[in-house]
Design an enzyme around this catalytic site. Sequence first.
Site, PDB file in Angstrom:
ATOM      1  N   GLN A 201       0.871  -1.171   0.000  1.00 48.46           N
ATOM      2  CA  GLN A 201       0.000   0.000   0.000  1.00 48.46           C
ATOM      3  C   GLN A 201       0.913   1.228   0.000  1.00 48.46           C
ATOM      4  OE1 GLN A 201      -3.615  -0.569   0.176  1.00 48.46           O
ATOM      5  NE2 GLN A 201      -2.895  -2.651  -0.264  1.00 48.46           N
ATOM      6  N   ALA A 242     -11.510   2.851   4.424  1.00 56.16           N
ATOM      7  CA  ALA A 242     -10.562   1.935   3.788  1.00 56.16           C
ATOM      8  C   ALA A 242      -9.762   2.645   2.688  1.00 56.16           C
ATOM      9  CB  ALA A 242     -11.313   0.737   3.224  1.00 56.16           C
ATOM     10  N   HIS A 243      -8.869   1.914   2.074  1.00 53.34           N
ATOM     11  CA  HIS A 243      -7.958   2.511   1.088  1.00 53.34           C
ATOM     12  C   HIS A 243      -8.689   3.030  -0.149  1.00 53.34           C
ATOM     13  CE1 HIS A 243      -6.939  -1.866  -0.384  1.00 53.34           C
ATOM     14  NE2 HIS A 243      -8.223  -1.712  -0.180  1.00 53.34           N
ATOM     15  N   ASN A 244      -8.197   4.156  -0.645  1.00 52.18           N
ATOM     16  CA  ASN A 244      -8.675   4.756  -1.897  1.00 52.18           C
ATOM     17  C   ASN A 244     -10.106   5.297  -1.834  1.00 52.18           C
ATOM     18  OD1 ASN A 244      -6.524   2.556  -2.736  1.00 52.18           O
ATOM     19  ND2 ASN A 244      -6.513   4.161  -4.293  1.00 52.18           N
TER      20      ASN A 244
END
Lengths: 353, 353, 353
Positions: A201, A242-244
Site C-alpha cells: 500500500q 478503507a484505502h482509496n
Amino acid sequence: MEKKYYTAFEIAKITGGSVFGDGNVKICGLASLKEACPEDLSFLANKKYAGQILSSKSLLIITGKDFAGKIAEKTFIICDNPNLAFSKAIAVFAPPPVKYPPVTHPAAVVADSAKIGANVHIGACAVIDENVVVGDSSVIGAGCYIGQNSSVGKSCLIYPNVSIRERCVIGDRVIIHSGAVIGSDGFGFEAGPGGIVKIEQVGTVEIRDDVEIGANCAIDRARFGKTILKKGVKLDNMVHIAHNVVVGEYSMLIGQCGIAGSAEIGRGVIIAAQAGISGHLNIGDGAKVAGASGVIKDIYPGQVMVGTPAESPREFMERLAAPKKIRQLSERIVELEDKISRFESELSKIKNS
Amino acid sequence: MEKKYYTAFEIAKITGGSVFGDGNVKICGLASLKEACPEDLSFLANKKYAGQILSSKSLLIITGKDFAGKIAEKTFIICDNPNLAFSKAIAVFAPPPVKYPPVTHPAAVVADSAKIGANVHIGACAVIDENVVVGDSSVIGAGCYIGQNSSVGKSCLIYPNVSIRERCVIGDRVIIHSGAVIGSDGFGFEAGPGGIVKIEQVGTVEIRDDVEIGANCAIDRARFGKTILKKGVKLDNMVHIAHNVVVGEYSMLIGQCGIAGSAEIGRGVIIAAQAGISGHLNIGDGAKVAGASGVIKDIYPGQVMVGTPAESPREFMERLAAPKKIRQLSERIVELEDKISRFESELSKIKNS
Amino acid sequence: MEKKYYTAFEIAKITGGSVFGDGNVKICGLASLKEACPEDLSFLANKKYAGQILSSKSLLIITGKDFAGKIAEKTFIICDNPNLAFSKAIAVFAPPPVKYPPVTHPAAVVADSAKIGANVHIGACAVIDENVVVGDSSVIGAGCYIGQNSSVGKSCLIYPNVSIRERCVIGDRVIIHSGAVIGSDGFGFEAGPGGIVKIEQVGTVEIRDDVEIGANCAIDRARFGKTILKKGVKLDNMVHIAHNVVVGEYSMLIGQCGIAGSAEIGRGVIIAAQAGISGHLNIGDGAKVAGASGVIKDIYPGQVMVGTPAESPREFMERLAAPKKIRQLSERIVELEDKISRFESELSKIKNS
C-alpha cells in the site's frame, strides 16, 4: 467560585433573541430541560421534545420561532436557531478553553529535518519524524506520532496519542481526536503461489481543510494514489475509512460506520451510525444512509437508503410490515377456506337434490 | 523531480505480461481507470468494471487473459494475475519505503532486563518493559508499549502507538498497525454476593507468524490459556477479538467485525466487514460470512452465511423476496375473493332457480 | 519450572466445593473441557456444554449442583457457582500479577501543579498535565495522557496509551484498558451561514467508582454538563459513548456497541455486542438489548429487545418466520385455487345440466 447571574434580557442580547415573558428572570447556569433547576437556562431545539418544557424546572428557555407556547412563570427567548443561540449562552458559562503554550515541550522528540511553524505547540512525548512540516499555530498533542515526510497545516488541533504515518497531507484547521490513526495500510491481499501475498500500500492520505476526525478512527492509506477526505468532512468516533476512499465536501460520517475500499462518497452525504458502504460504490451528493444500514449498490444524489441490504424507505416500510401483512392474508385465507367449505356442502346438497 | 517514462514493452517485462497493441506507448505514472490521465498506466482486475476501460483516458492497461477486448489507441498488457502484476508496476513508481534505522532511539525506554535482537529499531518514546524479548530485524514504532515478559519475533513491524500487554507472544514477520491493543483483559464478570465480580483474566495472547493486525484492533487475553491468531491470519481495522478465541491459519477478518469469547474460527475463513460471531461457536474451514451478518450458530466448513441471524444465501434471498411474495399472494387472494363472490351470486341464483 | 500437583481434595478446599468421585486424583494445570489433558482441571459452567464432559480428557471437573452426572474415571467438584469456583482454581495456577512499582518513572512527564497521591505508579512517557489529581495507589500506564484539571481516584488501573482529556473526573478502582479515549469532543455540528459550524463541547465526562472501560473505547465529553458512567458500569472493547449519555449503575455494554447522544441507559441494563441505541432514548432499568440490534424507541424496564429496528422477541420471531409463513400461505392458496377450479367446472356442469 461565586455564581454570576444573568437576566433574560442579558441572555437575549448574548444570543440575539427576543424575550417573551419576564425579562428580569435570572439564571446562573444552564442545563437540558430534563436536568435544569429553576436557576438554569435551558433550550428546546427540536419540537419533538416540546413536552419536556412543561415538566422542566427551568424558568428561562431558548426556543425557535415555531414554538408558540405561553406558559405561566416561564420566560422564553425566541431565536432563529435555538441550538446555535444556546451555544452562545454555553460559551458564557464555559470554563476557559485549554491553553496550549506555543512551544515544543522539552520531552517532545522533533527531528532536525522537521519544519515547525510559528506558535506551534508540541506536547510532551510527541514524536515528529524526519522532514515533517507543521504549519503555524497548530497544536500537536502529547504522545502523537507524525511520520516521515507528512505535513500538518495551520491552526490544526491534533489531540494526544494520534498516529499519522508517513507522507500524509493534513490541511488547515483540521481537528483530529485522540487515538485516531491516519495512513495505516489498506487491507489488500491476493492469493499467491505460496499462500496469501500482501499487496503493498504505497499511496497516501489527504485530509483537506476544516475536516474533523473522531476518536479512534482509522483512515487507511491508498494502495496507490490517495485516500481523500475533502474540505469540511466530519467523522464521528471509530469510523473506518478503507484505502482509496474519497469522501466529498462537508459529508458527515457518524459513529462506528465503515466505508470499504475505493467507495466514493459525494458532497453533503450523511452516513449514520454503524452503517457500512461496500467497496467501489458511488454514493451521490446529499444522499442519506440510515443507521446500521448496509449499502451494496450505488446511491443516487439525494436518495435516502435504509436497511441491510439498503433500500428505499418505502421498500423498507413494506418489509417491516411483512408480519402484519402475513397475518392479514392469513385471515383472508381462513375466510376463503370457510366460504369454500360452505360451498362444498351447498354444492353437494345441490348435486344430491 | 523529473518524470521517468516507461514503454509498454518495459512494463510488460516488469510485470511478466505480454503486450497487445502498441508496445511503444509510454507512461510516467499510474492510476485507477477512472482517474487515469493518458500518461498513466492503469489496470482491470475485475471484469465487473470492464466498462470503465472505454471511458478511461489511460492508454496502457494491464488486464487478465479473460479480457478479450481490442480498443483503438489503447494498449493492453495481458497478465495471469492483473492485480499482482499491477503491484509490480506500482513498486516501480512507489516512493522508497520508510527506513527504520537499526538502533534504539535515545528517547525510547528499554528495561535492562529486556533482550533486544540485532538490527532492531526502537522508536522514540517506545517503552519496553521488564524481560521483554524482541527478535532480530524487528521495528518497534514510536510510542509503543510492550509489557513485561512479552516477546516479539523476528522481522516484525509494530507501528507507532501499539499497546502489547504482559506475557503476550508475537511470532515472526508480524505486522501490527497503530492503535492496536494486544492482551487487554477479556470481558468477564459474574454476579457475586456484593454485586458484579470481575473474573480475572490471567491467560495470554499468541500471535503466530505472518499475521497482520489492523489499526485500532483489540485482541483480548484469555481468561486462562491463550487467545490465538494462527499463522497468516489477517485482520483489517477495528476488529474485536474476545478472550479465548482461536482464529485458524490464513483467515481474514474484515473491518469492524467482532468475534465473541471462545469462538473457534477455522482455516481460510473470511468474515466480512461489521459481521459478528457469537461466543463458543465453531466456524468451519473455508466458511464465508457476509458483511454485517450476525452468526448465532455453528457454520460447517465451506458454508456461506448471510444476514442476522445468519442463514444460507438461499434462505436469505427468500427472506429478501418476502415483500414481493406477499404482494403476489395478495393479488392471488383478491382473485380468489372475486371468484368466490361470483360463485356466491351464481349459487344463490341456482338455489333460487 | 517444576510442575506442582494438587489433589481433588485440595482443589475442593480452594474452591469451596465438595468432591464427587476419587478425591485423590491429581492435576497440575487447567484448561477448557475441549482442550484439557488428563492432568488438567476443567469446569462446566453452562449445562448447554455438558456433552463436552464425555469427550473431555480432563479427569477432574468443577460443576454446579444441577449437574447430576456420574461418569466412570471422572471426579467432580460440585460448587454453588462453578464459574467463580474455577476462578479460584485459576488463581492458584496463574502467574503472579504484574507489579507496578509505586514510583513515577523518570521518563514520565508530570506537571508541577499535579497532585499525585501515595504509592502511585506513573509509567514511562506518561504525560500528566497541569492541575491533575491522581489518588493513592493508582497506576497510570506508560504513554497515557491525562489532561488539565482532570482527576483520577484511588486504586485505579489505567493501562498504557489511554488518553483522558481535560476536566474529566474518574472515580476509585476504575480500570481503563489501553487505547481508550475519555473526554473527546461530542459530535455536534449545525448548519450555519457559511457551511457547517462546530458546536463547542464544553462539558465533561464523569466516570464513577468501579467502572471498567475496554480497549479502544471512546467516551465523548458532554456538549455542556456531563457524560456519566455510573458506579460499576462495565464496557467491553470499542464501545462508543456519545455526548451527554448517562449509563446507570452496573450496566454492561458489550463489544462494539454504540450509544448516541443524550440517551439514558438505566441500571443493570445489558446491551449486547454491536447493538446501537439512538439519541435521546430512555432504556429502562434491567432492559436487555440483543446483539446487533438497532434501538430507535424507548425501552421499558426489564424489557428485552431484538432486531433492527428493535422489537420484542415475540415480534422478532414472527418476523423471522415470515418466509415459512409465506410458503404455508402459498400452499393454502394453491389448494383454494384448485378447489375453485373444480367448483367452476362443477358449477358449469350444473348450469349446463
